[in-house]
Design a protein around this motif. Structure first.
Motif, short mmCIF file in Angstrom:
data_model
loop_
_atom_site.label_atom_id
_atom_site.label_comp_id
_atom_site.label_asym_id
_atom_site.label_seq_id
_atom_site.Cartn_x
_atom_site.Cartn_y
_atom_site.Cartn_z
N ALA A 59 0.81 -1.23 0.00
CA ALA A 59 0.00 0.00 0.00
C ALA A 59 0.84 1.27 0.00
O ALA A 59 0.29 2.37 -0.09
CB ALA A 59 -0.93 0.00 1.22
N GLN A 60 2.16 1.14 0.08
CA GLN A 60 3.01 2.33 0.12
C GLN A 60 3.17 2.93 -1.27
O GLN A 60 3.19 2.21 -2.28
CB GLN A 60 4.40 1.96 0.67
N PRO A 61 3.27 4.26 -1.37
CA PRO A 61 3.44 4.91 -2.68
C PRO A 61 4.67 4.38 -3.43
O PRO A 61 4.63 4.15 -4.63
CB PRO A 61 3.60 6.39 -2.33
N VAL A 62 5.76 4.20 -2.69
CA VAL A 62 6.98 3.62 -3.26
C VAL A 62 7.40 2.47 -2.34
O VAL A 62 8.10 2.69 -1.34
CB VAL A 62 8.12 4.65 -3.38
N PRO A 63 6.95 1.25 -2.60
CA PRO A 63 7.21 0.14 -1.68
C PRO A 63 8.71 -0.12 -1.48
O PRO A 63 9.49 -0.13 -2.44
CB PRO A 63 6.55 -1.06 -2.38
N TRP A 64 9.08 -0.32 -0.22
CA TRP A 64 10.44 -0.72 0.10
C TRP A 64 10.62 -2.17 -0.33
O TRP A 64 9.71 -2.99 -0.22
CB TRP A 64 10.69 -0.58 1.60
N LYS A 65 11.81 -2.50 -0.84
CA LYS A 65 12.12 -3.88 -1.20
C LYS A 65 13.50 -4.22 -0.64
O LYS A 65 14.32 -3.34 -0.35
CB LYS A 65 12.06 -4.10 -2.70
N MET A 66 13.73 -5.52 -0.49
CA MET A 66 14.97 -5.96 0.13
C MET A 66 16.20 -5.45 -0.62
O MET A 66 17.23 -5.18 -0.03
CB MET A 66 14.99 -7.48 0.25
N GLY A 67 16.06 -5.31 -1.95
CA GLY A 67 17.18 -4.83 -2.75
C GLY A 67 17.57 -3.40 -2.46
O GLY A 67 18.64 -2.94 -2.89
N ASP A 68 16.72 -2.66 -1.73
CA ASP A 68 17.05 -1.28 -1.37
C ASP A 68 18.15 -1.22 -0.32
O ASP A 68 18.81 -0.18 -0.17
CB ASP A 68 15.81 -0.55 -0.83
N ALA A 69 18.32 -2.30 0.44
CA ALA A 69 19.32 -2.32 1.52
C ALA A 69 20.65 -2.86 0.99
O ALA A 69 20.67 -3.77 0.15
CB ALA A 69 18.82 -3.19 2.67
N PRO A 70 21.78 -2.34 1.48
CA PRO A 70 23.08 -2.89 1.07
C PRO A 70 23.16 -4.38 1.43
O PRO A 70 22.69 -4.78 2.50
CB PRO A 70 24.08 -2.07 1.90
N PRO A 71 23.73 -5.21 0.58
CA PRO A 71 23.76 -6.66 0.83
C PRO A 71 24.38 -7.05 2.16
O PRO A 71 23.88 -7.95 2.84
CB PRO A 71 24.59 -7.20 -0.35
N ASP A 72 25.47 -6.39 2.54
CA ASP A 72 26.12 -6.76 3.80
C ASP A 72 25.23 -6.41 4.99
O ASP A 72 25.17 -7.16 5.97
CB ASP A 72 27.49 -6.10 3.93
N TYR A 73 24.55 -5.26 4.90
CA TYR A 73 23.64 -4.86 5.98
C TYR A 73 22.48 -5.85 6.09
O TYR A 73 22.10 -6.26 7.19
CB TYR A 73 23.12 -3.45 5.71
N LEU A 74 21.92 -6.23 4.94
CA LEU A 74 20.79 -7.15 4.94
C LEU A 74 21.20 -8.51 5.51
O LEU A 74 20.47 -9.10 6.33
CB LEU A 74 20.25 -7.32 3.52
N SER A 75 22.36 -9.01 5.13
CA SER A 75 22.84 -10.28 5.67
C SER A 75 23.03 -10.21 7.18
O SER A 75 22.72 -11.16 7.91
CB SER A 75 24.15 -10.68 4.99
N ASP A 76 23.54 -9.08 7.63
CA ASP A 76 23.74 -8.89 9.08
C ASP A 76 22.40 -8.90 9.81
O ASP A 76 22.26 -9.54 10.86
CB ASP A 76 24.47 -7.58 9.33
N MET A 77 21.40 -8.22 9.25
CA MET A 77 20.08 -8.17 9.90
C MET A 77 19.40 -9.54 9.88
O MET A 77 18.75 -9.93 10.85
CB MET A 77 19.20 -7.13 9.20
N LEU A 78 19.54 -10.28 8.78
CA LEU A 78 18.96 -11.61 8.71
C LEU A 78 19.59 -12.54 9.75
O LEU A 78 18.93 -13.45 10.26
CB LEU A 78 19.13 -12.20 7.31
N GLY A 79 20.86 -12.30 10.05
CA GLY A 79 21.53 -13.11 11.07
C GLY A 79 21.03 -12.86 12.47
O GLY A 79 21.34 -13.63 13.40
N LYS A 80 20.27 -11.78 12.63
CA LYS A 80 19.78 -11.42 13.97
C LYS A 80 18.34 -11.88 14.22
O LYS A 80 17.73 -11.51 15.23
CB LYS A 80 19.88 -9.91 14.17
N ILE A 81 17.78 -12.67 13.29
CA ILE A 81 16.42 -13.18 13.47
C ILE A 81 16.39 -14.68 13.26
O ILE A 81 17.30 -15.27 12.66
CB ILE A 81 15.41 -12.49 12.52
N VAL A 82 15.32 -15.29 13.75
CA VAL A 82 15.09 -16.74 13.61
C VAL A 82 13.67 -16.93 13.13
O VAL A 82 12.75 -16.23 13.58
CB VAL A 82 15.32 -17.47 14.95
N GLY A 83 13.47 -17.87 12.21
CA GLY A 83 12.15 -18.09 11.64
C GLY A 83 11.30 -19.06 12.44
O GLY A 83 11.81 -19.99 13.07
#
Length: 210
Positions: free
Chosen positions: A137-161
């Motif tokens: 519903a956002q005017p310009v939807p955020w997508k995972m590709g908007d984040a730097p790859p190293d930052y995204l990998s670091d954030m994914l390492g901080k969660i559990v599914g």
């Protein structure tokens, strides 16, 4: 859950609607310390399994994923629209004064088994799906590709599914179905006047069998 017959909701489309519209679920687990409740936004995948699955993630620092074993029974509660109903809204009250306050609400109890996923492939797929749903519903939807790859990998390492494989859904829609038509109309009018259009719409839908 106490389920008087006129408030029981068994239609999958209604149960799924409540979950999808109100995805912040309360997951109740039984741990060595006793009962614990976690408040987690879930994604419903109704096409998986016989009853569907609920998908979510928690912070790695949240010990819930270590306190449960895969296959443990859990309960996830989803609350839909809800609100106070005044007896003054019933036309019948003006005649007999035999009326009391109540509370209208929608709720779904999802019973199932929890399964922990601590791998990046699962988490990337889950975050991508959650993003598509909640950014739509956002005017310009955020997508995972908007984040730097190293930052995204670091954030994914901080969660559990987490995956909850649903075994049973219980639904309750307490929306004045036990009242005569004129009282239901009064409730709808009262809720709209009090600024609760969502609950008023739910009462109207229930009155029309929807």
């Amino acid at each position: 859950m106490y389920l008087p017959p006129h408030f029981v909701e068994t239609r999958p489309e209604q149960l799924h609607r409540i979950i999808n519209d109100h995805p912040l679920g309360m997951m109740v687990t039984h741990t060595a310390a006793g009962l614990e409740a976690q408040h987690i936004p879930f994604l419903l995948d109704a096409a998986q399994g016989a009853q569907g699955v609920l998908l979510a993630h928690v912070a790695r620092a949240n010990t819930v994923w270590q306190e449960v074993a895969s296959g443990d029974a859990v309960l996830v509660v989803f609350r839909g629209v809800e609100g106070y109903v005044s007896p003054n809204w019933y036309p019948s009250k003006q005649e007999t004064h035999r009326a009391v306050p109540t509370w209208n609400y929608e709720v779904v109890h999802a019973h199932g088994t929890v399964h922990v996923h601590d791998d990046e492939k699962f988490l990337r797929g889950l975050v991508a799906r959650l993003t598509r749903v909640h950014e739509a519903a956002q005017p310009v939807p955020w997508k995972m590709g908007d984040a730097p790859p190293d930052y995204l990998s670091d954030m994914l390492g901080k969660i559990v599914g987490l995956e909850v494989r649903i075994t049973r859904l219980e639904g309750k829609r307490k929306l004045s179905q036990n009242h005569e038509a004129r009282n239901r109309a009064g409730v709808i009018q009262g809720l709209e006047a009090q600024g609760h259009p969502g609950l008023a719409r739910a009462v109207r839908d229930a009155s029309q069998g929807r």
